[in-house]
Scaffold this motif. Structure first.
Motif, mmCIF file in Angstrom:
data_model
loop_
_atom_site.group_PDB
_atom_site.id
_atom_site.type_symbol
_atom_site.label_atom_id
_atom_site.label_comp_id
_atom_site.label_asym_id
_atom_site.label_seq_id
_atom_site.Cartn_x
_atom_site.Cartn_y
_atom_site.Cartn_z
ATOM 1 N N GLU A 1 8.276 8.643 12.958
ATOM 2 C CA GLU A 1 7.846 8.242 11.362
ATOM 3 C C GLU A 1 7.860 9.578 10.412
ATOM 4 O O GLU A 1 6.985 10.362 10.837
ATOM 5 C CB GLU A 1 6.492 7.391 11.410
ATOM 6 C CG GLU A 1 5.949 6.827 10.103
ATOM 7 C CD GLU A 1 4.868 5.986 10.226
ATOM 8 O OE1 GLU A 1 3.801 6.667 9.619
ATOM 9 O OE2 GLU A 1 4.793 5.148 10.825
ATOM 10 N N LEU A 2 8.291 9.286 9.276
ATOM 11 C CA LEU A 2 8.135 10.413 8.201
ATOM 12 C C LEU A 2 7.101 10.408 7.427
ATOM 13 O O LEU A 2 6.194 11.173 7.096
ATOM 14 C CB LEU A 2 9.568 10.795 7.455
ATOM 15 C CG LEU A 2 10.752 10.809 8.179
ATOM 16 C CD1 LEU A 2 11.757 11.040 7.217
ATOM 17 C CD2 LEU A 2 10.224 12.352 8.750
ATOM 18 N N TRP A 3 6.864 9.075 6.864
ATOM 19 C CA TRP A 3 5.971 8.630 5.944
ATOM 20 C C TRP A 3 5.543 6.975 5.998
ATOM 21 O O TRP A 3 6.280 6.362 6.629
ATOM 22 C CB TRP A 3 6.006 9.102 4.588
ATOM 23 C CG TRP A 3 7.454 8.870 3.770
ATOM 24 C CD1 TRP A 3 8.627 9.619 4.009
ATOM 25 C CD2 TRP A 3 7.652 7.322 3.185
ATOM 26 N NE1 TRP A 3 9.600 8.862 3.282
ATOM 27 C CE2 TRP A 3 9.068 7.574 2.958
ATOM 28 C CE3 TRP A 3 6.998 6.494 2.998
ATOM 29 C CZ2 TRP A 3 9.796 6.777 2.182
ATOM 30 C CZ3 TRP A 3 7.584 5.408 2.478
ATOM 31 C CH2 TRP A 3 9.080 5.430 1.933
ATOM 32 N N ARG A 4 4.321 6.846 5.499
ATOM 33 C CA ARG A 4 3.988 5.234 5.353
ATOM 34 C C ARG A 4 3.428 5.164 3.997
ATOM 35 O O ARG A 4 2.679 6.085 3.421
ATOM 36 C CB ARG A 4 2.795 5.103 6.282
ATOM 37 C CG ARG A 4 2.498 3.642 6.316
ATOM 38 C CD ARG A 4 1.505 3.505 7.393
ATOM 39 N NE ARG A 4 1.950 3.761 8.943
ATOM 40 C CZ ARG A 4 1.606 3.366 9.887
ATOM 41 N NH1 ARG A 4 0.797 2.246 9.909
ATOM 42 N NH2 ARG A 4 2.310 3.519 10.949
ATOM 43 N N TYR A 5 3.706 4.033 3.379
ATOM 44 C CA TYR A 5 3.312 3.576 2.142
ATOM 45 C C TYR A 5 3.050 1.989 1.968
ATOM 46 O O TYR A 5 3.693 1.420 2.699
ATOM 47 C CB TYR A 5 4.545 3.749 1.130
ATOM 48 C CG TYR A 5 4.182 3.372 -0.279
ATOM 49 C CD1 TYR A 5 3.693 4.086 -1.203
ATOM 50 C CD2 TYR A 5 4.416 1.977 -0.703
ATOM 51 C CE1 TYR A 5 3.182 3.862 -2.357
ATOM 52 C CE2 TYR A 5 4.136 1.725 -1.983
ATOM 53 C CZ TYR A 5 3.620 2.482 -2.877
ATOM 54 O OH TYR A 5 3.222 1.914 -3.934
ATOM 55 N N ARG A 6 1.884 1.956 1.431
ATOM 56 C CA ARG A 6 1.421 0.618 1.542
ATOM 57 C C ARG A 6 1.007 0.189 0.071
ATOM 58 O O ARG A 6 0.597 0.680 -0.775
ATOM 59 C CB ARG A 6 -0.017 0.655 2.166
ATOM 60 C CG ARG A 6 -0.757 -0.666 2.188
ATOM 61 C CD ARG A 6 -1.819 -0.802 3.041
ATOM 62 N NE ARG A 6 -1.472 -0.413 4.505
ATOM 63 C CZ ARG A 6 -1.946 -0.883 5.615
ATOM 64 N NH1 ARG A 6 -2.883 -1.698 5.588
ATOM 65 N NH2 ARG A 6 -1.572 -0.407 6.882
ATOM 66 N N ALA A 7 1.954 -0.965 -0.375
ATOM 67 C CA ALA A 7 1.901 -1.371 -1.581
ATOM 68 C C ALA A 7 0.927 -2.385 -1.844
ATOM 69 O O ALA A 7 0.378 -2.370 -3.103
ATOM 70 C CB ALA A 7 3.198 -1.944 -1.814
ATOM 71 N N GLY A 8 0.082 -2.999 -1.070
ATOM 72 C CA GLY A 8 -0.863 -3.949 -1.214
ATOM 73 C C GLY A 8 -2.300 -3.400 -0.755
ATOM 74 O O GLY A 8 -2.452 -2.387 -0.295
ATOM 75 N N SER A 9 -2.985 -4.494 -0.447
ATOM 76 C CA SER A 9 -4.336 -4.265 -0.056
ATOM 77 C C SER A 9 -4.243 -3.853 1.434
ATOM 78 O O SER A 9 -5.363 -3.315 1.792
ATOM 79 C CB SER A 9 -5.274 -5.457 -0.302
ATOM 80 O OG SER A 9 -4.590 -6.562 0.468
#
Length: 181
Positions: A8-16
């Motif tokens: 995994e290079l990065w993680r993004y959470r758009a919500g809650s």
């Protein structure tokens, strides 16, 4: 490279980060449901299923995952998104595609109108963008629609199951829309 190792290079959470039940298991309240578009180092995508629970149109740096912008939208997207140099085209299933500005995600307009009592719905899960025209479909009635992206005017409507782009001829695209493939 990370694609070879699966790291995994990065993680993004758009919500809650809250979950809900989906297909008999816990899923994200705001999953990514439409195809992700990547261009010039920026990844564009939507997150969310139910507008009342929150749907967002997002742009993040494709290498680092750093958020460029995120905008709440009132549409649940479903299908494959498309890009032009200045616009984002988001599918909404059976309802019209929605157009947004690429720079900040501001909504521009919907392409066509829903005809909830008929079979002439301009939605669909696929789109092709060529110059000033976007072709969407097939909608619920099996139709493809071509729209002028500056005016939302319908420039073509035809039935078919698949759309194949055969190349550019001047400022126009040569299309093959087939009944059965």
């Amino acid at each position: 490279p990370s694609w070879a190792s699966g790291r995994e290079l990065w993680r993004y959470r758009a919500g809650s980060g809250r979950g809900l039940v989906g297909n008999g298991r816990i899923i994200s309240e705001q999953p990514i449901r439409a195809g992700i578009c990547v261009d010039q180092g920026v990844a564009y995508f939507t997150a969310g299923v139910f507008p009342k629970m929150g749907v967002a149109l997002c742009a993040v740096d494709a290498r680092s995952g750093k958020e460029r912008w995120k905008r709440p939208i009132s549409y649940a997207t479903q299908g494959i998104m498309a890009l032009s140099p200045t616009r984002i085209f988001a599918p909404t299933g059976r309802t019209p595609f929605v157009m947004f500005r690429r720079g900040d995600g501001a909504p521009i307009m919907s392409l066509g109108r829903s005809d909830s009592w008929g079979k002439s719905l301009p939605g669909g899960a696929y789109a092709v963008v060529v110059n000033e025209t976007v072709i969407t479909g097939p909608g619920e009635g099996g139709n493809f629609f071509g729209f002028n992206i500056k005016s939302s005017e319908t420039v073509v409507k035809t039935s078919g199951r698949r759309l194949v782009v055969d190349g550019l001829v001047g400022d126009h695209v040569a299309l093959l829309i087939g009944a059965v493939f």
